[in-house]
Design an enzyme around this catalytic site. Structure first.
Site, PDB file in Angstrom:
ATOM      1  N   HIS A   1      58.291 -20.717 -36.511  1.00 16.38           N
ATOM      2  CA  HIS A   1      59.638 -21.510 -36.926  1.00 16.38           C
ATOM      3  C   HIS A   1      59.476 -23.009 -36.548  1.00 16.38           C
ATOM      4  O   HIS A   1      60.168 -23.562 -36.081  1.00 16.38           O
ATOM      5  CB  HIS A   1      60.849 -21.174 -35.764  1.00 16.38           C
ATOM      6  CG  HIS A   1      61.267 -19.707 -36.331  1.00 16.38           C
ATOM      7  ND1 HIS A   1      62.212 -19.245 -35.514  1.00 16.38           N
ATOM      8  CD2 HIS A   1      61.205 -18.889 -37.243  1.00 16.38           C
ATOM      9  CE1 HIS A   1      62.709 -17.898 -35.870  1.00 16.38           C
ATOM     10  NE2 HIS A   1      61.921 -17.678 -37.022  1.00 16.38           N
TER      11      HIS A   1
ATOM     12  N   HIS B   1      67.750 -17.591 -36.295  1.00 14.15           N
ATOM     13  CA  HIS B   1      66.567 -17.799 -37.202  1.00 14.15           C
ATOM     14  C   HIS B   1      67.066 -18.775 -38.123  1.00 14.15           C
ATOM     15  O   HIS B   1      68.099 -19.300 -38.211  1.00 14.15           O
ATOM     16  CB  HIS B   1      66.401 -16.228 -37.825  1.00 14.15           C
ATOM     17  CG  HIS B   1      65.960 -15.320 -37.044  1.00 14.15           C
ATOM     18  ND1 HIS B   1      64.553 -14.599 -37.227  1.00 14.15           N
ATOM     19  CD2 HIS B   1      66.610 -14.527 -36.045  1.00 14.15           C
ATOM     20  CE1 HIS B   1      64.492 -13.732 -36.366  1.00 14.15           C
ATOM     21  NE2 HIS B   1      65.615 -13.505 -35.603  1.00 14.15           N
TER      22      HIS B   1
HETATM   23  C1  LIG Z   1      55.918 -14.795 -40.338  1.00 15.96           C
HETATM   24  C2  LIG Z   1      57.613 -15.588 -40.321  1.00 15.96           C
HETATM   25  C3  LIG Z   1      58.680 -14.671 -40.045  1.00 15.96           C
HETATM   26  C4  LIG Z   1      59.880 -15.331 -40.138  1.00 15.96           C
HETATM   27  N1  LIG Z   1      61.330 -14.667 -39.818  1.00 15.96           N
HETATM   28  C5  LIG Z   1      62.128 -15.238 -40.066  1.00 15.96           C
HETATM   29  C6  LIG Z   1      63.559 -14.282 -40.299  1.00 15.96           C
HETATM   30  O1  LIG Z   1      63.517 -13.263 -39.912  1.00 15.96           O
HETATM   31  N2  LIG Z   1      64.805 -15.011 -40.645  1.00 15.96           N
HETATM   32  C7  LIG Z   1      64.671 -16.387 -40.833  1.00 15.96           C
HETATM   33  O2  LIG Z   1      65.925 -16.736 -41.167  1.00 15.96           O
HETATM   34  N3  LIG Z   1      63.665 -17.075 -41.079  1.00 15.96           N
HETATM   35  C8  LIG Z   1      62.393 -16.631 -40.586  1.00 15.96           C
HETATM   36  N4  LIG Z   1      61.158 -17.334 -40.771  1.00 15.96           N
HETATM   37  C9  LIG Z   1      61.475 -18.777 -40.801  1.00 15.96           C
HETATM   38  C10 LIG Z   1      61.893 -19.186 -42.533  1.00 15.96           C
HETATM   39  O3  LIG Z   1      61.178 -18.189 -43.428  1.00 15.96           O
HETATM   40  C11 LIG Z   1      61.380 -20.696 -42.532  1.00 15.96           C
HETATM   41  O4  LIG Z   1      61.750 -21.376 -41.416  1.00 15.96           O
HETATM   42  C12 LIG Z   1      61.599 -21.213 -43.938  1.00 15.96           C
HETATM   43  O5  LIG Z   1      61.088 -20.422 -44.967  1.00 15.96           O
HETATM   44  C13 LIG Z   1      61.185 -22.643 -44.051  1.00 15.96           C
HETATM   45  O6  LIG Z   1      61.218 -23.448 -45.137  1.00 15.96           O
HETATM   46  P1  LIG Z   1      60.865 -24.550 -45.748  1.00 15.96           P
HETATM   47  O7  LIG Z   1      61.458 -24.824 -47.126  1.00 15.96           O
HETATM   48  O8  LIG Z   1      60.734 -25.587 -44.843  1.00 15.96           O
HETATM   49  O9  LIG Z   1      59.212 -23.999 -46.022  1.00 15.96           O
HETATM   50  P2  LIG Z   1      58.545 -22.980 -46.809  1.00 15.96           P
HETATM   51  O10 LIG Z   1      59.751 -21.712 -47.129  1.00 15.96           O
HETATM   52  O11 LIG Z   1      57.529 -22.278 -46.007  1.00 15.96           O
HETATM   53  O12 LIG Z   1      58.188 -23.712 -48.389  1.00 15.96           O
HETATM   54  C14 LIG Z   1      56.918 -24.550 -48.191  1.00 15.96           C
HETATM   55  C15 LIG Z   1      56.432 -24.127 -49.520  1.00 15.96           C
HETATM   56  O13 LIG Z   1      55.434 -25.472 -49.887  1.00 15.96           O
HETATM   57  C16 LIG Z   1      54.237 -24.581 -50.238  1.00 15.96           C
HETATM   58  N5  LIG Z   1      53.217 -26.069 -49.946  1.00 15.96           N
HETATM   59  C17 LIG Z   1      53.007 -26.601 -48.770  1.00 15.96           C
HETATM   60  N6  LIG Z   1      52.049 -27.682 -49.018  1.00 15.96           N
HETATM   61  C18 LIG Z   1      51.987 -27.923 -50.385  1.00 15.96           C
HETATM   62  C19 LIG Z   1      51.501 -28.830 -51.163  1.00 15.96           C
HETATM   63  N7  LIG Z   1      50.725 -29.796 -50.526  1.00 15.96           N
HETATM   64  N8  LIG Z   1      51.578 -28.607 -52.501  1.00 15.96           N
HETATM   65  C20 LIG Z   1      52.055 -27.754 -52.921  1.00 15.96           C
HETATM   66  N9  LIG Z   1      52.900 -26.813 -52.324  1.00 15.96           N
HETATM   67  C21 LIG Z   1      52.739 -26.781 -50.892  1.00 15.96           C
HETATM   68  C22 LIG Z   1      53.876 -23.711 -49.589  1.00 15.96           C
HETATM   69  O14 LIG Z   1      52.946 -22.947 -50.030  1.00 15.96           O
HETATM   70  C23 LIG Z   1      55.240 -23.169 -49.353  1.00 15.96           C
HETATM   71  O15 LIG Z   1      55.505 -22.257 -50.590  1.00 15.96           O
HETATM   72  C24 LIG Z   1      60.011 -16.723 -40.697  1.00 15.96           C
HETATM   73  C25 LIG Z   1      58.947 -17.473 -41.214  1.00 15.96           C
HETATM   74  C26 LIG Z   1      57.697 -16.864 -40.950  1.00 15.96           C
HETATM   75  C27 LIG Z   1      56.353 -17.563 -41.561  1.00 15.96           C
END
Ligand SMILES: Cc1cc2nc3c(=O)[nH]c(=O)nc-3n(C[C@H](O)[C@H](O)[C@H](O)COP(=O)(O)OP(=O)(O)OC[C@H]3O[C@@H](n4cnc5c(N)ncnc54)[C@H](O)[C@@H]3O)c2cc1C
Ligand SMILES: *[C@@H]1O[C@H](CO)[C@@H](O)[C@H](O)[C@H]1NC(C)=O
Ligand SMILES: *[C@@H]1O[C@H](CO)[C@@H](O)[C@H](O)[C@H]1NC(C)=O
Ligand SMILES: *[C@@H]1O[C@H](CO)[C@@H](O)[C@H](O)[C@H]1NC(C)=O
Length: 606
Positions: free
Chosen positions: A548, A591
């Site tokens: 997280h 979460h």
């Molecule tokens: C194992 C795990 C379990 C979790 N369990 C839960 C849960 O049960 N409930 C809950 O609410 N949350 C949970 N979370 C947390 C939640 O899923 C994340 O906090 C959330 O998805 C983050 O959103 P984001 O948009 O910041 O990043 P992300 O959803 O991770 O998206 C970032 C994206 O950017 C892409 N990317 C990165 N760098 C680059 C680049 N330079 N060029 C192009 N693409 C790039 C990545 O590949 C990814 O697809 C969990 C997370 C994980 C990893």
């Protein structure tokens, strides 16, 4: 999200005429980078995860606006490791997972696939405490962004994303309940209870023990902004689609994949944000991208670049692009575009341990899950003896934690850390927010019954910093786990409580012995629940990250080390915004994803 300034039809036409060939021919999933090379889109979104796909969906509702998403991973929506909730964790350590090494030999997982981490996460759908959302504006000198950054604004955003299906009779019989006042049935993200919800007595027993003996309310619906309760929580399960995972990809892209003004380029890494530095404020004009074989391409952004690469890769990309602490960039020979000290600082990550008990012979959980029973104990409900210890450990050490974080380069100043910690302290000591999550797990650890326990609101602050100007080299990720000792004290108090929950009837009647850590490893000394020293040793050896990470480009005022303001624009630049977990300035007692969907909906609404 509206453009920086209104663009007349005429100037849009001019842009279209200059940039040949027409970009609107590109739509859907694109795998050939040469089709994107040197093209122009109104918005270029980096990262096709949670934040990126919400924003791309909402911006492309206007057919006159073209949107490109660049995603480092592939489109794996058809892969059962992604769509089947029962395969949770099978994707870990594969090509679908960034699996960043972090300090103390740990690793942080994150989805490297369309949908980002929502494609591999645990599907738990929970919201935080009202006071935690109201605190967002206090990091911005009480600028709530026009009503977005408080409980009411975030609740509105969270509702907009939600497509909720209330529990049916068999789910109600298993204990699930909801209050329609706090749900929306028509948003994109599918949220409901498992078809395989457990009908065994164990989830209800956990709820009853926690509410009768640990003074937490058993809530009928914990999504109401009062999260310091014990409750059945829904999951991001697609009730309209065979009980598959509902991810940002299936919720926000699949239904609009025919839009002619929305394209997603997969399996390409954004390697640099391109700036026009001749302007008085450096202006983001496009993105360079490529693969590790050395190919590089560029794409132009007519209006804005939006970074949604998540809390680890977003600060790394900014640093690679010259936006960050000049002392880091100078050392790597990177030209400074904006000397923004907060980039990569303020990293907050949680730490998990699981207490496990062996069920009695013949125990049948009567269902397949996923587990959906969670408690969020607050200061009062974490055993009465440790209550005062924890409160005084927080209040008396905030100053030294601030100095320590500053010495480690994890905050921009001692003053900033003290101000941030005082907000955090008030929430923890005076506002009854959950201090730990106690996730009641069936089948884990060791195939029995367990409580996955993590300290929710660490005072430890860490860093993400690139160690090379090669975009394919992972950044150094150092959450400084347990740097603030109160984080350890709270982890211990939570684990002691978890053990005690299993020692209380009726839950006690369906288990035989503790198999993790076990009484040999953490002995009961005359019923003390285990000594601090024994718990500490076991935690240090076995804890894992919760995956997280947040706050590495915080939405805070610049003097606190903020990177974006209430409009999510990156300070010291123009045409550049961030929409992902990196902007959330402080952890919540929840979460993350429900909150981040709300945040991204708000961003798109601006
Ligand atoms: C194992 C795990 C379990 C979790 N369990 C839960 C849960 O049960 N409930 C809950 O609410 N949350 C949970 N979370 C947390 C939640 O899923 C994340 O906090 C959330 O998805 C983050 O959103 P984001 O948009 O910041 O990043 P992300 O959803 O991770 O998206 C970032 C994206 O950017 C892409 N990317 C990165 N760098 C680059 C680049 N330079 N060029 C192009 N693409 C790039 C990545 O590949 C990814 O697809 C969990 C997370 C994980 C990893
Ligand atoms: C429910 O979601 C839809 C789609 O996002 C949205 O238009 C509507 O306003 C939402 N309803 C509520 C009550 O928020
Ligand atoms: C737990 O609470 C119940 C109901 O108040 C009470 O009967 C029981 O004795 C308590 N158990 C313990 C171990 O305190
Ligand atoms: C918070 O609680 C502590 C301990 O009960 C008390 O001393 C302090 O005055 C409270 N602070 C605020 C801002 O209410």
């Amino acid at each position: 999200m509206l453009p920086t300034r209104p663009i007349s039809a005429l100037s849009t036409l001019a842009v279209a005429l200059i940039s040949i060939p027409l970009t609107s021919a590109l739509s859907g999933i694109v795998t050939d980078p040469t089709q994107v090379d040197k093209q122009t889109f109104d918005y270029v979104v980096v990262g096709g995860g949670l934040g990126g796909l919400v924003v791309a969906n909402r911006l492309s509702e206007n057919p006159d606006i073209s949107v490109l998403v660049i995603e480092a991973g592939a489109d794996n929506r058809d892969d059962p490791r992604i769509y089947d909730p029962s395969q949770y964790s099978v994707a870990f350590g594969t090509e679908l997972d960034w699996n960043w090494p972090s300090s103390q030999g740990r690793s942080i997982k994150g989805g490297k696939t369309l949908g980002g981490s929502t494609s591999i996460n645990g599907l738990a759908q929970t919201r935080g405490q009202r006071a935690q959302y109201d605190a967002l504006a206090t990091f911005l000198n009480n600028d709530d962004g026009g009503g977005y950054w408080n409980w009411q604004g975030m609740f509105t955003g969270m509702l907009k994303s939600e497509g909720f299906s209330a529990p049916n009779d068999q789910q109600k019989e298993a204990g699930a309940s909801s209050n329609p006042a706090f749900h929306n049935d028509s948003g994109p993200l599918q949220v409901t209870y498992p078809d395989g919800i457990y009908h065994g007595p164990h989830q209800k027993y956990f709820r009853d023990v926690v509410s009768s003996n640990f003074s937490l309310v058993a809530s009928q619906d914990a999504d109401d902004g009062f999260a310091n309760v014990v409750a059945f929580h829904p999951n991001t399960i697609a009730w309209k689609d065979s009980g598959h995972r509902s991810s940002s990809a299936t919720a926000y892209f699949t239904p609009v994949s025919e839009r002619s003004n929305l394209a997603i380029l997969t399996s390409q890494l954004a390697t640099k944000i391109l700036f026009d530095t001749s302007a008085s404020t450096p202006k983001a004009t496009g993105v360079e991208f490529g693969t590790s074989n050395g190919d590089r391409y560029t794409v132009n952004a007519g209006r804005e670049v939006i970074i949604s690469a998540g809390a680890i890769q977003t600060p790394a990309l900014l640093q690679l692009s010259g936006v960050g602490d000049s002392s880091l960039l100078n050392g790597l020979g990177i030209d400074v575009v904006a000397d923004l000290k907060g980039v990569g600082k303020n990293l907050q990550e949680q730490t998990m341990d699981s207490v496990g008990w062996t069920p009695v012979d013949g125990f049948d959980p009567q269902g397949t899950g996923p587990s959906d029973m969670i408690a969020y104990p607050d200061l009062l409900s974490l055993s009465s003896s440790s209550q005062n210890d924890i409160a005084s450990a927080i209040t008396s050490n905030v100053g030294s934690y601030a100095q320590d974080a500053y010495r480690a380069g994890a905050v921009v100043s001692v003053d900033a850390a003290e101000k941030i910690f005082s907000i955090q302290q008030e929430l923890m000591v005076n506002r009854s927010v959950g201090l730990v999550e106690a996730f009641f797990d069936t089948g884990f650890p060791n195939g029995g019954l367990g409580i996955d326990l993590w300290q929710l609101l660490p005072f430890s602050r860490g860093t993400v910093s690139i160690k090379s100007n090669d975009p394919f080299t992972y950044p150094t990720v150092d959450p400084r786990y347990f740097a603030a000792d109160v984080d350890m004290q709270i982890q211990i108090a939570g684990l002691r409580m978890a053990r005690k929950i299993f020692q209380t009837d009726p839950l006690k009647s369906i288990v035989t012995e503790e198999n993790a850590p076990g009484f040999d490893t953490v002995p009961e000394n005359n019923g003390d629940g285990g000594s601090d020293e024994d718990w500490r040793a076991w935690i240090q050896q076995g804890f894992s990250s919760v995956h997280h990470p947040i706050a590495t480009c915080s939405m805070m005022s610049q003097d606190l080390g903020g990177v974006v303001g209430s409009d999510l624009r990156v300070y010291g630049t123009s045409n550049l915004r961030i929409v992902d977990a990196s902007v959330l300035p402080m952890q919540l007692s929840a979460h993350l994803s429900a909150t981040l969907y709300g945040l991204a909906e708000n961003a798109a609404d601006m």
